[in-house]
Enzyme design. Structure first.
Site, PDB file in Angstrom:
ATOM      1  N   GLU A 159       0.870  -1.181   0.000  1.00  0.00           N
ATOM      2  CA  GLU A 159       0.000   0.000   0.000  1.00  0.00           C
ATOM      3  C   GLU A 159       0.905   1.228   0.000  1.00  0.00           C
ATOM      4  O   GLU A 159       1.689   1.434   0.924  1.00  0.00           O
ATOM      5  CB  GLU A 159      -0.918   0.012   1.230  1.00  0.00           C
ATOM      6  CG  GLU A 159      -2.030  -1.032   1.145  1.00  0.00           C
ATOM      7  CD  GLU A 159      -3.006  -0.998   2.315  1.00  0.00           C
ATOM      8  OE1 GLU A 159      -3.933  -1.832   2.316  1.00  0.00           O
ATOM      9  OE2 GLU A 159      -2.839  -0.161   3.233  1.00  0.00           O
TER      10      GLU A 159
ATOM     11  N   ASP B 284      -5.849  10.189   9.706  1.00  0.00           N
ATOM     12  CA  ASP B 284      -4.563   9.657  10.140  1.00  0.00           C
ATOM     13  C   ASP B 284      -4.090  10.261  11.445  1.00  0.00           C
ATOM     14  O   ASP B 284      -4.327  11.435  11.716  1.00  0.00           O
ATOM     15  CB  ASP B 284      -3.509   9.891   9.054  1.00  0.00           C
ATOM     16  CG  ASP B 284      -3.695   8.949   7.891  1.00  0.00           C
ATOM     17  OD1 ASP B 284      -3.619   7.724   8.118  1.00  0.00           O
ATOM     18  OD2 ASP B 284      -3.949   9.425   6.777  1.00  0.00           O
TER      19      ASP B 284
ATOM     20  N   TYR C 180     -10.381  -3.662   3.620  1.00  0.00           N
ATOM     21  CA  TYR C 180      -9.432  -3.210   4.645  1.00  0.00           C
ATOM     22  C   TYR C 180     -10.231  -2.958   5.919  1.00  0.00           C
ATOM     23  O   TYR C 180     -10.983  -1.994   6.007  1.00  0.00           O
ATOM     24  CB  TYR C 180      -8.754  -1.928   4.147  1.00  0.00           C
ATOM     25  CG  TYR C 180      -7.621  -1.390   5.010  1.00  0.00           C
ATOM     26  CD1 TYR C 180      -7.593  -1.549   6.397  1.00  0.00           C
ATOM     27  CD2 TYR C 180      -6.573  -0.689   4.430  1.00  0.00           C
ATOM     28  CE1 TYR C 180      -6.559  -1.039   7.165  1.00  0.00           C
ATOM     29  CE2 TYR C 180      -5.528  -0.171   5.190  1.00  0.00           C
ATOM     30  CZ  TYR C 180      -5.543  -0.352   6.558  1.00  0.00           C
ATOM     31  OH  TYR C 180      -4.530   0.168   7.314  1.00  0.00           O
TER      32      TYR C 180
END
Lengths: 274, 407
Positions: free
Chosen positions: A49, A60, A175
Site C-alpha cells: 500500500e 490519520d 481493509y
C-alpha cells in the site's frame, strides 16, 4: 482475475497470509521510495500500500500526518507517485501496488486522467479514505473498466448493511480498520477483532485485511491467525520518523531501509510459523 | 420558529436525501465516521420536527441568546455613503457577541437529546469555541475545543474565556496550525471517542447533515429579518449582504429569502492582500471545486490538489473552503459572491464605528465594506440589509497592532 485476486488465491493455496506494508510515497525523500519498495518485497511483502501524501489527512494519526508533511516538503504530488510506480514496475511486474490516500488529489488531477495513468503504470488497487461507497459513483466505473480494484474500508462500527454495500462495489480485498480512532492509535483487542471479522465474513467473500494497531511480529502473527492479510503502516513509518533527518544522528538511507525490512522480515517469519 | 424553516423556499429543495447541493456537499468521510454521521442525521431529522425540542430551542433563543436581534436603520451611515438606505441585522447583540451561538444552542440541545456527555469543537478566532464552551457550561457537558497553535497565540483572550467557561483548549500543531488543522484534529477526536462525543461544527461545512443542520439553526436570522423589514419598510429588502468564511451567517440570512427572486443576495469573501496577490481566503472568487472536510465545495488548493494556506486580517474568514450550499448558490446564479480586501474592511470598521457608534467584528466589516460600496450605486429609495454578524470587541488588539498603535 486481477493481480490482487491472483495474489490472494495463490497465498491461500499455500496456506499463507498476506503481509502488506504501508509507506507514504516520498517519505522522507522522493528518492527513498522505489528502492524501499523493492527491498520490502525482498523482505516478504506480498502487496504494497503506497500512501499518496495529502495536506489534510483527516483520518490519520500523528505518525502518518508527519510522513505526509515530510513528503510534501519535497512537493510529492499524485503524478509523481504514479511515476514512482512506473519506475518500480520496470523490474517488478508481479507485486500488486495499491495506492492509498484522499480524494482531493484525484479530483484535482481529474478522475479520467488519473485512472488512465494508473492503468498505464499498472496500479492494482485504489483506497480512497474519504470516499465511502455512497460517494464513489463517478470514480468506480472508471476504475472497474481499467481493471483496477477499488478497495474499501470497514470499521468496528460498520453495520451488516454497510458490509454488503462495500461487498457490492469493492474488489481485491477489504481493509478492516480494527480500532476506533486514527492510524497509529491504541492497542488491539484480539477477541473483538475475531468476532467482528466473523460477522463481516457473513456478508462478503472478499479477502479481509486488518490494519491499525499492528506494532510488531507478535501482533502481526496474532492477526494473521484471524485475517487474510496483515497491514502494517505506522510501526514502519515510526522507524523513518525516528531515524531520518533532522533527527540526530540520522541513518543513511540504506541503513534506514534495512531497519524497516528487518521489522518486516520478523513479521513475515512470525506469520509463517502460526 | 424553527418549524417554519422551509417557509419561503418551496421550490428550492436542497440538499437532496444524500446531502448534495447539486454536485456539492455529500458525505466524504472515512468509514470509521459513517455510523456516527448516520446517527446524527437521524437524530437531527427527528428532533427538527419534534415540538418539545423546538419549543425548548425557541425559549433558549429568546431568554438565553436574547432574540430576536433588532434591525437598525443606519441613517447617518446611509447619508455619508449617499445612496440606498442601509439597515443592519444586529447579530452582534447576541449573547457571546456573534451569530455563532444560534447554532451552538441548537446543537447542544441535540447532543443532550442524543445522550452525549462530551462536546468537541474546532475554532479559528475563538468565537465558535467560546459559543460552544458557553452552552456546554450551561448544560454541564464536558467540552474540548481544538484550536491551531498559531490562533491560540493570536487569540489569547478567547482562549482565556474558554478556560473560564470550563472548556479545555487543545493547541493543534499539525499542518498550518490554523482553523483547517483544528477541524482535522476535531474529526480525529470524534472518530476516537465516538460513543460519548458530539462534534459541534461551527459553520455550514463538513459532511451532511452539518451544512443543512447549521443552516437551519442559523436561518432564524433571515426569518426574523423578513418580518422586521416588512415592519420597518413595508416590504422586503432589495439587497442582502453578509460575509462568507465557511458561510453560516450568510446562509442564515439568505436561506429564508431564496425563493424571493426580487431580493438580491451578496456574499462577501476575504480578499486579504488582494485576489491578485494569492494571499486571500476567497475560494468562491478564485478557487475551484474539490473535496475537503467531508464535502465537495470550492477550495483554495494548488494544481496537485493540496490545500494551500489562506490569509485574511479576520481569523473567522481565514478558511480554505466554504459551505457547499454557497458553492451551489454561486453556480445557479442565485447569489453573487464578491471579495473585500483587508484594507477595505478596516476602512469600513472605522467608518461604522465613527458614524454609528457600532464597532463591528472584522469579519462583519467585510460585509459592511461591500454594503457601503453597493449602496453608493443605488438610489435612496432602495434598501440594503447587512448582516452585522458579530461585534468587534475581540478585534481591538488585531486592529491596534495592524495600525501600529500600542494598547
Amino acid at each position: 482475475m486481477s493481480r490482487l485476486s491472483a495474489t490472494f488465491a495463490s497465498l491461500k493455496a499455500n496456506h499463507r497470509k498476506a503481509l502488506i506494508p504501508f509507506i507514504t510515497a516520498g517519505d522522507p525523500t522522493p528518492g527513498f521510495t522505489v528502492p524501499l519498495l523493492h527491498a520490502m518485497v525482498a523482505a516478504g511483502a506480498d502487496i504494497i500500500e503506497l500512501g499518496v501524501p495529502f495536506s489534510d489527512p483527516m483520518a490519520d494519526g500523528p505518525v502518518i500526518q508527519k510522513a505526509s508533511e515530510r513528503s510534501l516538503a519535497h512537493h510529492t504530488s499524485l503524478r509523481k507517485v504514479l511515476n514512482m510506480v512506473a519506475e518500480f514496475r520496470q523490474t517488478d511486474k508481479a507485486t500488486p501496488i495499491v495506492l492509498m490516500g484522499y480524494l482531493n488529489p484525484i479530483e484535482a488531477m481529474g478522475y479520467a486522467a488519473f485512472v488512465e495513468r494508473a492503468k498505464a503504470v499498472d496500479v492494482d488497487g485504489v483506497i480512497t479514505v474519504d470516499m465511502p461507497p455512497e460517494e464513489a459513483g463517478d470514480l468506480l466505473p472508471l476504475l472497474q473498466a481499467a481493471g483496477i480494484d477499488p478497495v474499501f474500508l470497514l470499521a468496528p462500527t460498520s453495520t451488516p448493511e454497510r458490509v454488503r454495500k462495500v461487498d457490492a462495489v469493492g474488489s481485491g480485498y477489504v481493509y478492516y480498520v480494527s480500532l476506533k480512532g486514527v492510524t497509529g492509535a491504541g492497542n488491539l483487542d484480539l477477541d473483538d477483532v475475531e468476532a467482528r471479522l466473523a460477522g463481516i465474513r457473513l456478508n462478503t467473500q472478499l479477502p479481509l485485511g486488518v490494519g491499525f494497531g499492528i506494532k510488531n511480529a507478535e501482533t502481526a502473527a496474532q492477526i494473521a491467525k484471524l485475517a487474510d492479510a496483515v497491514v502494517v503502516g505506522s510501526a514502519l513509518i515510526e522507524l523513518i520518523e525516528q531515524h531520518c533527518a533532522p533527527v540526530e544522528p540520522a541513518l543513511e538511507e540504506q541503513a534506514l531501509s534495512d531497519l524497516i525490512c528487518r521489522m518486516l522480515r520478523d513479521m513475515r517469519s512470525a506469520m509463517d510459523t502460526i | 420558529m424553527i418549524a417554519q424553516v422551509k417557509q419561503g423556499s418551496e421550490s428550492y429543495d436542497w440538499p437532496d436525501a444524500r446531502g448534495h447541493f447539486g454536485p456539492y456537499g455529500g458525505v466524504f468521510v472515512s468509514e470509521t465516521l459513517m455510523h456516527a454521521i448516520g446517527e446524527l442525521r437521524d437524530a437531527y431529522q427527528h428532533y427538527i420536527k419534534d415540538p418539545a425540542f423546538l419549543s425548548e430551542l425557541d425559549l433558549d433563543l429568546k431568554h438565553y441568546v436574547g432574540r430576536p436581534s433588532p434591525i437598525y436603520h443606519a441613517a447617518r451611515l446611509s447619508r455619508v455613503v449617499g445612496g440606498a438606505q442601509i439597515y443592519l441585522k444586529r447579530e452582534d447583540l447576541n449573547h457571546t457577541g456573534a451569530h455563532k451561538v444560534n447554532n451552538t444552542v441548537g446543537q447542544a440541545l441535540l447532543a443532550q437529546r442524543m445522550g452525549k456527555t462530551r462536546i468537541i469543537a474546532e475554532t479559528g478566532a475563538g468565537q465558535h469555541g467560546v459559543a460552544t464552551a458557553t452552552v456546554a457550561a450551561r448544560l454541564g457537558l464536558e467540552c474540548v475545543v481544538y484550536m491551531g497553535s498559531v490562533d491560540v497565540a493570536r487569540q489569547a483572550q478567547n482562549v482565556y474565556r474558554m478556560n473560564l467557561l470550563g472548556a479545555k483548549v487543545v493547541p493543534v500543531e499539525s499542518g498550518s496550525k490554523t482553523l483547517k488543522d483544528a477541524l482535522n484534529e476535531a474529526m480525529r477526536d470524534w472518530v476516537t471517542n465516538i460513543d460519548n462525543t458530539f462534534y459541534i461544527i461551527g459553520t455550514v461545512a463538513g459532511p451532511h447533515p452539518y451544512p443543512a443542520m447549521v443552516r437551519d439553526f442559523q436561518a432564524i436570522i433571515g426569518r426574523e429579518s423578513k418580518q422586521q423589514m416588512q415592519e420597518l419598510t413595508g416590504r422586503l429588502p432589495d439587497h442582502l449582504v453578509a460575509c462568507v468564511g465557511g458561510g453560516s451567517n450568510a446562509i442564515g440570512l439568505f436561506y429564508p429569502f431564496i425563493k424571493d427572486a426580487q431580493v438580491a443576495m451578496h456574499g462577501v469573501e476575504a480578499a486579504g492582500d488582494g485576489i491578485a496577490t494569492g494571499r486571500h481566503s476567497a475560494p468562491l472568487t478564485a478557487g475551484r471545486p474539490g473535496v475537503l472536510h467531508g464535502n465537495r465545495t470550492y477550495l483554495m488548493e494548488d494544481d496537485d490538489g493540496e490545500i494551500i494556506e489562506t490569509h485574511s486580517i479576520s481569523a473567522g474568514l481565514d478558511y480554505p473552503g466554504v459551505g457547499p450550499e454557497h458553492a451551489w448558490l454561486k453556480d445557479i446564479g442565485r447569489a453573487n459572491y464578491v471579495s473585500i480586501t483587508d484594507q477595505e474592511a478596516l476602512h469600513a470598521f472605522h467608518t461604522l464605528t465613527e458614524k454609528e457608534g457600532i464597532i463591528p467584528a472584522l469579519e462583519s466589516s467585510h460585509a459592511v465594506a461591500y454594503g457601503m460600496k453597493l449602496a453608493s450605486t443605488l438610489s435612496s429609495e432602495q434598501t440594503v440589509l447587512i448582516n452585522l454578524s458579530g461585534r468587534g470587541d475581540k478585534d481591538m488588539k488585531t486592529v491596534a497592532d495592524w495600525e501600529g498603535k500600542p494598547l
